[in-house]
Every structure is written in structure tokens, then in C-alpha cells.
Write an enzyme that holds these catalytic residues in place. Structure first.
Site, PDB file in Angstrom:
ATOM      1  N   GLU A 142       0.815  -1.226   0.000  1.00  0.00           N
ATOM      2  CA  GLU A 142       0.000   0.000   0.000  1.00  0.00           C
ATOM      3  C   GLU A 142       0.846   1.273   0.000  1.00  0.00           C
ATOM      4  O   GLU A 142       0.892   2.011   0.999  1.00  0.00           O
ATOM      5  CB  GLU A 142      -0.964  -0.009   1.191  1.00  0.00           C
ATOM      6  CG  GLU A 142      -2.012  -1.074   1.106  1.00  0.00           C
ATOM      7  CD  GLU A 142      -3.115  -0.938   2.161  1.00  0.00           C
ATOM      8  OE1 GLU A 142      -2.919  -0.247   3.163  1.00  0.00           O
ATOM      9  OE2 GLU A 142      -4.191  -1.530   1.963  1.00  0.00           O
ATOM     10  N   GLU A 312      -6.400  -7.853  -0.522  1.00  0.00           N
ATOM     11  CA  GLU A 312      -6.833  -8.002   0.874  1.00  0.00           C
ATOM     12  C   GLU A 312      -8.337  -7.795   0.917  1.00  0.00           C
ATOM     13  O   GLU A 312      -8.829  -6.729   0.559  1.00  0.00           O
ATOM     14  CB  GLU A 312      -6.168  -6.951   1.776  1.00  0.00           C
ATOM     15  CG  GLU A 312      -4.669  -7.119   1.899  1.00  0.00           C
ATOM     16  CD  GLU A 312      -4.025  -6.068   2.791  1.00  0.00           C
ATOM     17  OE1 GLU A 312      -4.757  -5.346   3.509  1.00  0.00           O
ATOM     18  OE2 GLU A 312      -2.794  -5.954   2.755  1.00  0.00           O
ATOM     19  N   GLN A 361      -4.171  -6.510  16.861  1.00  0.00           N
ATOM     20  CA  GLN A 361      -4.783  -7.589  17.643  1.00  0.00           C
ATOM     21  C   GLN A 361      -6.303  -7.561  17.565  1.00  0.00           C
ATOM     22  O   GLN A 361      -6.962  -8.588  17.677  1.00  0.00           O
ATOM     23  CB  GLN A 361      -4.340  -7.484  19.097  1.00  0.00           C
ATOM     24  CG  GLN A 361      -2.836  -7.644  19.249  1.00  0.00           C
ATOM     25  CD  GLN A 361      -2.359  -7.347  20.647  1.00  0.00           C
ATOM     26  OE1 GLN A 361      -2.964  -7.774  21.617  1.00  0.00           O
ATOM     27  NE2 GLN A 361      -1.277  -6.599  20.757  1.00  0.00           N
TER      28      GLN A 361
HETATM   29  C1  GAL Z   1      -4.309  -2.780   5.102  1.00  0.00           C
HETATM   30  C2  GAL Z   1      -2.855  -3.221   5.179  1.00  0.00           C
HETATM   31  C3  GAL Z   1      -2.704  -4.497   5.971  1.00  0.00           C
HETATM   32  C4  GAL Z   1      -3.470  -4.409   7.249  1.00  0.00           C
HETATM   33  C5  GAL Z   1      -4.911  -4.118   6.945  1.00  0.00           C
HETATM   34  C6  GAL Z   1      -5.787  -4.064   8.165  1.00  0.00           C
HETATM   35  O1  GAL Z   1      -4.402  -1.439   4.798  1.00  0.00           O
HETATM   36  O2  GAL Z   1      -2.331  -3.424   3.897  1.00  0.00           O
HETATM   37  O3  GAL Z   1      -1.332  -4.740   6.213  1.00  0.00           O
HETATM   38  O4  GAL Z   1      -2.909  -3.415   8.044  1.00  0.00           O
HETATM   39  O5  GAL Z   1      -4.991  -2.877   6.297  1.00  0.00           O
HETATM   40  O6  GAL Z   1      -7.134  -3.875   7.799  1.00  0.00           O
END
Ligand code: GAL
Length: 670
Positions: A142, A312, A361
Site C-alpha cells: 500500500e 486483501e 490484535q
Molecule cells: C491494510 C494493510 C494491511 C493491514 C490491513 C488491516 O491497509 O495493507 O497490512 O494493516 O490494512 O485492515
């Protein structure tokens, strides 16, 4: 179509890995993404590399018939590196150092960090070049997360001076382009140029815009170096990057030509709260806003007109929005289907297991902290079971999106209510509420821009910075029979962020057949209505009083000082036509106007869809996704591949019919 997950084996004892990986395979997952923040584990001290743990994890993934996606670990350098070379850190605008102890704090222009990046990426690439279990790479993580696209350190100051020198050649050319006679802001040499530091009044808008461009170019260049190292080692690997939702600081389209496809990270219940105007409804807290999520899918697909990945996917409750409700039952599978309907080829949930230590967490995984299945695991399993292979999306509508317009309009928003993405969504949402697919694409002349004649309708919500070349490309498209719907704030400025000498839309005035006489921004509470096709509709925030020349008037202001003045015009130009909408349309008006524009070019569509229900066609199938809780009845000639003719709360149906053959209406539950 594949489902996958992000796994951090280094967070867990190695004797647990086999059980974890087996459970991933059992759920039907196909990709496991690893190593993202692993630099400290892989290189505990300078020059001493320990890849064995990662080798073992990759082997396990392969043994279970899955593939690994690796990430370069450059978002989190180890402590020893930063202690040795503290100048790799970014600085805020006021000079404050961004420190180690979190992530993404290193400068894209730091020669020291470039060296370290090259060294570590080379070691990773070399290690896995011949490993058939590694399918491809994600660079870094990101770019720009936590507001880090723009850095203001000394390395950036030097690089910015070089950037300006290269772009303008002569400092007087820069003074002229920016309009530096204003407030005596002329420079007498490139050496005198600094990054825009804090000032009592706002900084010069042209200087800011060029700084934003420069910062963006720095990320493009940094990413390109990583991509080149990876490709040199193994040209069969795919290389992508995980971009963010509704994120305007980085122009993903500028990085796109260096990547095989784009990916992004989708957290629907968070985005509805922290990067969108208005209070999230109960349904949005449970499932998100379909058009907010959809517009990001279509941006990351549209940049290359290729299937994209959700790198993600929200797995359950998360830890960073103002509040963190549990998603509605079904939402985790709904999101995967919705992504696929919009052209995703893979959806990877983030993360495998709720972690016991560190900053996240309170963020769910597919498994609970004790390793047992959580709600998201069932969602991932369902999605993996229901997805099937498909051809790419073929969108009839292009929505032109230039991130430089986002920067320029936010440098001078003219009202606190201006929101570039929200304004885009006002137009995009109307396309989607008719079940029509749209590519969000860069306009002609920008990196990876498509030929416009691939589209039946072009919607250009705010082409604010408009030069002669862009005007010529749009003129040609319309003259050759194309149809464009332009939105407010189009053609106000040149590319240096200076007003055109001629009234907006500047060099496009002949195509639009009208000019902007006055513009105004309006707060909530001031009456903002117009009349269109015999009905009175609302608009909001922004209004332009149009002076038609050749154009005919489609809508007229019905309230305020503008009453009676034209608000929307249409002009026949050559074989095509240009409609100009001088307001930020409220949903009812956007739906009426966009419906008429779609019909003028015979785009196949549904009737206006109810509530938060959306339909999307891909490869001859139609997805009916319900982001709301009121059930709908679906009537279609084809077979239901997923679900059935009643789609309840946060649920989905997939039917083997084109979208215009599908009838969707509120279910009669009585
Ligand atoms: C994203 C990030 C991840 C994690 C996630 C949590 O922005 O790429 O590493 O932090 O958010 O929702």
C-alpha cells in the site's frame, strides 16, 4: 477465479504451520500471500539472511496444491538498518521525522533507501527465481498508506529541484506556468525551490500540484526499480501492487504500465465510515456501500482493462475505522462475488489468523486467535465453492478519472463539501443503479488510457485540468459519433492549475456548445433544485449557470439566484453529442439524466434497482448482489448458478442471463 489468504507464518510456531496450511487447502483456497513485512525476520542483522523458514512455508503451500504470492518486504525495514542510516526516514511538511516503530515511513527518494531496497529485493528474487511454487509478487505494501506518498526531507527537496529543472528547463518558464507574479512568488533560480512547507495562508496551488506530481513520480520510479529486479530474475512471475480504496494521493494509473495487473485492498465496512461523506447506514455498517466498493473495483480494473485482484479482503471485524461492527451474515462471501462480478480473478482474505501481538490484535482473521475457524473462514469456503471461471468484463461505459483532477480540486475545493470521489460516485452510482458496468479509465493522454471508441458512452464527471490535447481527443471522439456526459468543474484550468483565459469548459467550449457564466458553491440548507423533463430534482454543493451557444437546454435552475438559468445542456457536434451537467446531481436527478444518456446510445440496462441491490453482467452471467437487508425477487430466463430467485440480506444470486433480461423487484414477503 480463485480465493486465497494472507499468511504470516513467522507469527506462529512452525509446528502449527502444517495444520494451518491444510485448513486453507480444505477451504478451497488457491493462493497464500506471505513475507509482506518479513525483512526483520529474513535479515536479522546486516548481510545475514535466513530464508529457511520461508522456504519451508512455501513448500507446505505447494504440497497442498496451492501457490505462493510473495511480497517484497520494503514497507518495514529492520531497526538496525534505520539506526545505521537514519536519513532513510521521511519528514512531514513541518520537518517532523516519521519514525521507525510502525511501517511505511521510508522515503522514496532517499538514495540510501533505494540502495537497501535494491539489495533486499535482489536477495528475495534470487532466492525464489527457480521455485515453481511462487506464482508472483506484490511490491511493498500500500504505497502511500498512512499519508506517506509525500515526503518533505532534504533528499526530496533536491529531487524536486531536479524534477522542476527537467520539466521547465528555465526558471522563468516555471514562473510563467505557475503564475508566480501573484504575491511576489517568483523564483530567481531552481536552487531556490523548496518543497511546500507550512505557510500562514495556503500555498501556491500550482506549486502544490507540481509537488504532488513529483511525489507521485517518485513512487512510480521506486516501484519500477523493484519490478525490474523481479522481472530480470524470472519473467514468468506476475508483478502487482496492492492499492487502496478511495485513495487519491497516488495515481494508480501511472504505476499501471509497469504492472501485470492491479490489486487493491477492500474493507467495505471501514470505508463506509472513514472515507465517504454522510453517516453510514446500518446496512453499510454490516456490508459497506456497493458503489463505493464497486467504483474501486472498476478503477483498478479500468486502469489496464484487465482482471484485477482483491489482494486483501475484509475477513470479519477490523481494527481501524471509528467503529468496528461485525459484518452481516453472508457479507464475507457476498464481497467475493461482488468483486468477481466487477472483474476480479482472485480474492485473498486478510489475514489467516487474528494475531496475538502487535498493532492489529483487534483485527479478525479467517481463524480466531486460538486457531479455530472464525466467521470469515466459512465465508471464504462458500466463495471458493461457488466461484467459477469467467471471461473478462466488457463494460459499455467509460468514466474518465484523472487523479491530477483530484489533487487540483482538493487544493482549491471551494467548499468543505467538495469530495472528488463522492462527486464521481454521484455519476457512477447512477450507471450502476441501472445494472451497467463501467470502466474507470484515465483520460486520453494519461498513462494507460484506452481508445475511447471502445465505449458507447463516456462519462467525465470533473475533467478540471484540460489542455488542448485532451480537448482535441474528446472533440474527435464526439465528432466521430461518440457521446459524452461532462460534469461540473470541467475545463476550468490548464495543466499548471491556472484558470483558462476563456470561460469554462475552455478548449472544449465548441464541443459542449455552451460556456459557464457563473459558478457557486452552496452549503446545506440553501434551496438547490432544478427542473428536468417536467420534474423538479435536487442537486447539491456546486452549481454553474450555463450560457448556451449552439447547445439546447435540458435542465433549468428552479431555485435561488440562478432560477431560470440553464443547468444542463446538450450539443450535437459532428456525428455525436456532448451533454454538460453543471451541478453535483443528487441521486434521483443523476438516475434520470444518466438513464436518458444510456438510452440515447442503446446501452442494455435494468430498470432502476431498489435500495442497495446492484446487478452486474460478466461473461453472459448476471450477479445480483444485495448490500441491504430488504429481500428482492429475481426473475430471469436463465438458470440460477448461485442462490435462487429470492436474494435476502447481504446475499447474492448468479443467473445465466444477460443483465437486461433480469427483472429485480422488492420481494413481496406478506
Ligand atoms: C491494510 C494493510 C494491511 C493491514 C490491513 C488491516 O491497509 O495493507 O497490512 O494493516 O490494512 O485492515
Amino acid at each position: 477465479m480463485s480465493i486465497g489468504v494472507c499468511y504470516f507464518p513467522e507469527h506462529w510456531p512452525s509446528d502449527r504451520w502444517r495444520e494451518d496450511v491444510a485448513a486453507m487447502a480444505d477451504a478451497g483456497l488457491e493462493y497464500v500471500r506471505m513475507a509482506e513485512f518479513s525483512w526483520g525476520r529474513v535479515e536479522p542483522e546486516r548481510g545475514t539472511f535466513d530464508f529457511e523458514w520461508l522456504d519451508e512455508a512455501i513448500d507446505l503451500v505447494a504440497e497442498h496444491g496451492m501457490a505462493a504470492v510473495l511480497c517484497t518486504p520494503t514497507a518495514t525495514p529492520p531497526k538496525w538498518l534505520v539506526d545505521e542510516r537514519p536519513n532513510v526516514r521521511q519528514r512531514d511538511r513541518d520537518g517532523t521525522v516519521r519514525n521507525w516503530g510502525s511501517r511505511r515511513f521510508t522515503c522514496f527518494n532517499s538514495p540510501a533507501y533505494r540502495e537497501e531496497t535494491e539489495r533486499v529485493v535482489e536477495r528475495f528474487a534470487e532466492r525464489y527465481a527457480d521455485d515453481p511454487a511462487v506464482a508472483g509478487w506484490q511490491t511493498d505494501n500500500e504505497y502511500g498508506c498512512h499519508e506517506t506518498v509525500r515526503c518533505y526531507c532534504d533528499d526530496c527537496a533536491n529531487a524536486f529541484r531536479d524534477w522542476c529543472r527537467e520539466r521547465y528547463g528555465d526558471v522563468d518558464a516555471l514562473n510563467d506556468a505557475w503564475g508566480n507574479a501573484f504575491w511576489s512568488q517568483q523564483y530567481d533560480s531552481f536552487a531556490g525551490i523548496d518543497p511546500p512547507r507550512p505557510t500562514p495562508a495556503e500555498s501556491h496551488p500550482s506549486r502544490l500540484l507540481d509537488y504532488y506530481r513529483f511525489a507521485n513520480d517518485s513512487v512510480v520510479d521506486y516501484n519500477r526499480e523493484q519490478v525490474e529486479i523481479l522481472r530480470e530474475r524470472n519473467d514468468d512471475w506476475f508483478v502487482t501492487h496492492n492499492f487502496m480504496g478511495d485513495f487519491g494521493r497516488l495515481d494508480a494509473a501511472a504505476l499501471a504500465p509497469d504492472l501485470d495487473f492491479l490489486s487493491w485492498d477492500s474493507y467495505p465496512t471501514g470505508f463506509a465510515q472513514d472515507r465517504r461523506q454522510g453517516r453510514a447506514s446500518v446496512d453499510e455498517l454490516r456490508a459497506g456501500d456497493p458503489d463505493q466498493v464497486g467504483m474501486n473495483h472498476d478503477r483498478y480494473r479500468g486502469a489496464l482493462r484487465e482482471p484485477f485482484w482483491v489482494m486483501e479482503q475484509q475477513p470479519g471485524d477490523v481494527n481501524w475505522p471509528p467503529t468496528c461492527p461485525q459484518p452481516g451474515a453472508g457479507a464475507m462471501a457476498l464481497w467475493a462475488h461482488h468483486a468477481v462480478a466487477h472483474g476480479a480473478d482472485a480474492v485473498l482474505y486478510f489475514r489467516w489468523r487474528r494475531c496475538r501481538g502487535g498493532q492489529e490484535q483487534y483485527h479478525a482473521g479467517l481463524r480466531k486467535a486460538d486457531g479455530s475457524p472464525d466467521r470469515g473462514y466459512r465465508g471464504a469456503e462458500t466463495a471458493a465453492d461457488e466461484l467459477f471461471d469467467l471471461d473478462a468484463v466488457d463494460a459499455p461505459v467509460a468514466v474518465l478519472q484523472n487523479t491530477e483532477d483530484c489533487w487540483a480540486t482538493h487544493i482549491q475545493p471551494h467548499t468543505p463539501d467538495w469530495d472528488y470521489w463522492g462527486h464521481h460516485r454521484a455519476h457512477y452510482g447512477a450507471v450502476r443503479r441501472h445494472g451497467v458496468q463501467a470502466d474507470l479509465v484515465p483520460p486520453p493522454g494519461r498513462p494507460s488510457a484506452p481508445a475511447l471508441d471502445e465505449y458507447a458512452l463516456v462519462v467525465a464527471p470533473a475533467l478540471h485540468l484540460l489542455d488542448d490535447d485532451l480537448a482535441a481527443a474528446l472533440r474527435e471522439y464526439v465528432a466521430d459519433g461518440g457521446h459524452v456526459l461532462f460534469g461540473a468543474r470541467t475545463g476550468f484550468k490548464d495543466r499548471a492549475n491556472k484558470l483558462h483565459e476563456t470561460p469554462a469548459p475552455g478548449p472544449l467550449a465548441d464541443v459542449v456548445g455552451a460556456t459557464v457564466d457563473q459558478h457557486e458553491s452552496l452549503p446545506e440548507g440553501v434551496p438547490t433544485t432544478l427542473e428536468y423533463d417536467g420534474d423538479v430534482h435536487d442537486y447539491r454543493t456546486w452549481a454553474e449557470w450555463l450560457d448556451p451557444d449552439e447547445a439546447s437546454v435540458r435542465a433549468t435552475y428552479d431555485s435561488g439566484t440562478a432560477a431560470g438559468r440553464p443547468a444542463v445542456t446538450t450539443n450535437e457536434h459532428g456525428d455525436g453529442r456532448a451533454t454538460y451537467c453543471g451541478v453535483w446531481p443528487a441521486p434521483e436527478f443523476a438516475d434520470a439524466l444518466v438513464r436518458d444518456e444510456l438510452d440515447a446510445v442503446d446501452v442494455r440496462r435494468t430498470d432502476r434497482l431498489p435500495g442497495a441491490v446492484r446487478a452486474a453482467e460478466r461473461d453472459g452471467y448476471t450477479w445480483v448482489t444485495n448490500f441491504g437487508s430488504d429481500p428482492v425477487a429475481v426473475d430471469a430466463p436463465g438458470d440460477f448458478i448461485v442462490g435462487d430467485d429470492r436474494v435476502g440480506a447481504y446475499d447474492v444470486a448468479v443467473v445465466g442471463s444477460p443483465v437486461d433480461a433480469v427483472d429485480i423487484a422488492p420481494a413481496d414477503d406478506e
